[in-house]
Write an enzyme that holds these catalytic residues in place. Structure first.
Site, PDB file in Angstrom:
ATOM      1  CE1 TYR A  46      -3.726   2.422   0.530  1.00 16.61           C
ATOM      2  CE2 TYR A  46      -2.561   3.190   2.490  1.00 16.61           C
ATOM      3  CZ  TYR A  46      -3.583   3.344   1.561  1.00 16.61           C
ATOM      4  OH  TYR A  46      -4.444   4.412   1.667  1.00 16.61           O
TER       5      TYR A  46
ATOM      6  CG  ASP B 246       5.586   3.549   1.150  1.00 19.02           C
ATOM      7  OD1 ASP B 246       5.832   4.194   2.194  1.00 19.02           O
ATOM      8  OD2 ASP B 246       4.430   3.303   0.753  1.00 19.02           O
TER       9      ASP B 246
ATOM     10  CE  LYS C 125       0.573   4.396   8.489  1.00 26.44           C
ATOM     11  NZ  LYS C 125       0.678   3.790   7.170  1.00 26.44           N
TER      12      LYS C 125
HETATM   13  C1  LIG Z   1       0.013   4.310   5.832  1.00 26.12           C
HETATM   14  C2  LIG Z   1       0.818   4.102   4.623  1.00 26.12           C
HETATM   15  C3  LIG Z   1       0.776   4.987   3.533  1.00 26.12           C
HETATM   16  C4  LIG Z   1      -0.228   6.108   3.453  1.00 26.12           C
HETATM   17  O1  LIG Z   1      -0.043   7.062   4.432  1.00 26.12           O
HETATM   18  P1  LIG Z   1      -1.288   8.040   4.782  1.00 26.12           P
HETATM   19  O2  LIG Z   1      -0.686   8.981   5.773  1.00 26.12           O
HETATM   20  O3  LIG Z   1      -2.349   7.152   5.337  1.00 26.12           O
HETATM   21  O4  LIG Z   1      -1.694   8.713   3.548  1.00 26.12           O
HETATM   22  C5  LIG Z   1       1.648   4.803   2.498  1.00 26.12           C
HETATM   23  N1  LIG Z   1       2.528   3.794   2.510  1.00 26.12           N
HETATM   24  C6  LIG Z   1       2.603   2.916   3.529  1.00 26.12           C
HETATM   25  C7  LIG Z   1       3.625   1.836   3.495  1.00 26.12           C
HETATM   26  C8  LIG Z   1       1.742   3.031   4.604  1.00 26.12           C
HETATM   27  O5  LIG Z   1       1.788   2.114   5.570  1.00 26.12           O
END
Ligand SMILES: *Cc1c(COP(=O)(O)O)cnc(C)c1O
Length: 428
Positions: free
Chosen positions: A144, A239, A267
């Site tokens: 994601y 990411d 995060k």
């Molecule tokens: C949570 C998450 C996102 C998205 O971040 P948001 O602040 O919810 O937009 C993108 N990449 C990873 C790996 C994530 O866990």
């Protein structure tokens, strides 16, 4: 436990907010039942609207790595707020947090702050496309990268759970530029390069996946991607929205010693406020406006409250030489405890863990990618989730989510949790 007030609040919310929530996973659709409304939180605990105390294993999906209402962050936000909450001009604090982040993370010279992980990943691929002059990207099924169009192709957790891996509203034109690969399958990635020579701008990956449960990269997988990128003039984007400042000060780049070309954060970097960021070496970051041609902007980017929270969080992690060792030890203790219980009871399971990210899958087969992550999406998980909730232990309401361990957890909390698991295991 009683959830009367939560249920009432949810019914009210459903009248004016789609599904009653502002982010789908919160709605408990994957496990059934109605979501718990939280009133306040402190340390390792959530307190809901009905007065129940829950030990929290989600921690706002990662940011609260030092516990809820962590005093230095709260105090910094309060002090900043008194001086004005947004100016739309540069502030000295932005440079402070940028310097610290650049110091903590390997292979980056410059960092740009945004408001979410979604924005960070979206901007990272735009930058990669602008830098390479190519259009296609490779992403992995089950990873994601936020909810922007290019990434909503088999996108992990929330997106899988709700049965819309390819969301309506994402155009064919966008989807065709996202090539889908299988996590931990290097041959599959190699084949995509062969089929699309000189067309691939970037590979984007969760270098330890956390949105299909926790799925570690197989031995040699990340290095293999690095080599393929180097051989093909493609950028490697890590990411690290989930893993950054959680698995090590310098994230997975440091943990496994693999260099990424662009790194996305979110995060933890915001300390619980809405912050994302992306970072790279000068030659890449200088492609960004206002220095370079790739446009990216934000009215509230680098917002003083968000920067104050993030700065306190990063400072605390940077100053604590033992933090990641302690988190690993606590999570390892939990893992061993769960293994012992489930083995003793003869329940089929797989546990995946890297540092303070852990997931329990109720199936004996190894979980290495999106397809195998699906094995554990079953009734046992739902029973496990609701059983633990009734015991006052709050894990993520989906079999595709990782648990995020916070340093605020004591060994008493972990033992309490293991006792709850012991009880719930009898019902599986
Ligand atoms: C949570 C998450 C996102 C998205 O971040 P948001 O602040 O919810 O937009 C993108 N990449 C990873 C790996 C994530 O866990």
């Amino acid at each position: 436990m009683l959830y009367e007030r939560s249920s009432r609040l949810f019914a009210e919310a459903e009248q004016v907010i789609p599904g009653g929530v502002n982010s789908p996973v919160r709605a408990f659709k994957a496990v059934g039942g109605t979501p718990i409304f939280i009133k306040e939180a402190k340390g390792a605990y959530l307190y809901d609207e009905d007065g129940n105390r829950l030990i929290d294993y989600i921690n706002s999906w990662g940011p609260m790595i030092l516990g809820h209402a962590y005093a230095p962050v709260v105090d910094a936000v309060i002090e900043k707020a008194k001086k004005g909450t947004s100016f739309g001009t540069p502030t000295a604090l932005e440079t402070e947090i940028a310097k610290l982040a650049v110091n903590m993370v390997p292979n980056i010279d410059k960092i740009r702050f945004v408001n979410s992980g979604t924005e960070a990943c979206m901007s990272a691929i735009r930058l990669a496309r602008g830098y390479t002059g190519r259009e296609k990207i490779i992403k992995f099924a089950g990873c994601y990268h936020g909810h922007s169009d290019s990434f909503l192709i088999q996108a992990g957790s929330g997106a899988i759970t709700f049965g819309t891996p390819n969301s309506p509203g994402v155009t064919q034109g966008t989807a065709k530029d996202t090539l889908l690969a299988t996590y931990n399958d290097l041959d599959n990635v190699r084949a995509l390069f062969e089929a699309n020579p000189k067309e691939i701008a970037a590979i984007i990956i969760e270098p330890v996946a956390g949105n299909m449960g926790c799925v570690p990269p197989a031995e040699g997988f990340l290095q293999g991607l690095r080599n393929l990128c180097d051989a093909n003039g493609t950028l490697l984007i890590f990411d690290e929205v989930m893993t950054g400042f959680r698995l090590a000060k310098g994230g997975v780049q440091e943990l496994f010693g693999i260099k990424a070309d662009i790194v996305a954060f979110g995060k933890v970097i915001g300390g619980g406020l809405p912050v994302g960021a992306f970072a790279a070496r000068n030659e890449i970051m200088n492609y960004l406006a206002p220095v370079g041609p790739v446009y990216q902007a934000g009215t509230l980017s680098g917002n003083p409250l968000a920067m104050a929270a993030g700065f306190e969080m990063l400072k605390a992690l940077d100053a604590d030489a033992e933090i990641f060792i302690r988190l690993d030890a606590k999570t390892s203790y939990l893992e061993t405890g769960i293994r012992n219980i489930l083995e003793k009871k003869g329940i089929a399971f797989t546990i995946n863990r890297v540092g303070s990210m852990i997931s329990v899958h109720f199936d004996a087969r190894p979980v290495t990618d999106f397809a195998t992550a699906g094995y554990g999406n079953n009734d046992s998980f739902k029973k496990f989730f609701h059983g633990l909730l009734a015991e006052g232990v709050y894990i993520a309401p989906s079999a595709y989510e990782t648990w995020f361990i916070t340093d605020a957890l004591t060994y008493d909390d972990l033992n309490f949790t293991l006792q709850a698991i012991e009880k719930v295991a009898d019902t599986l």
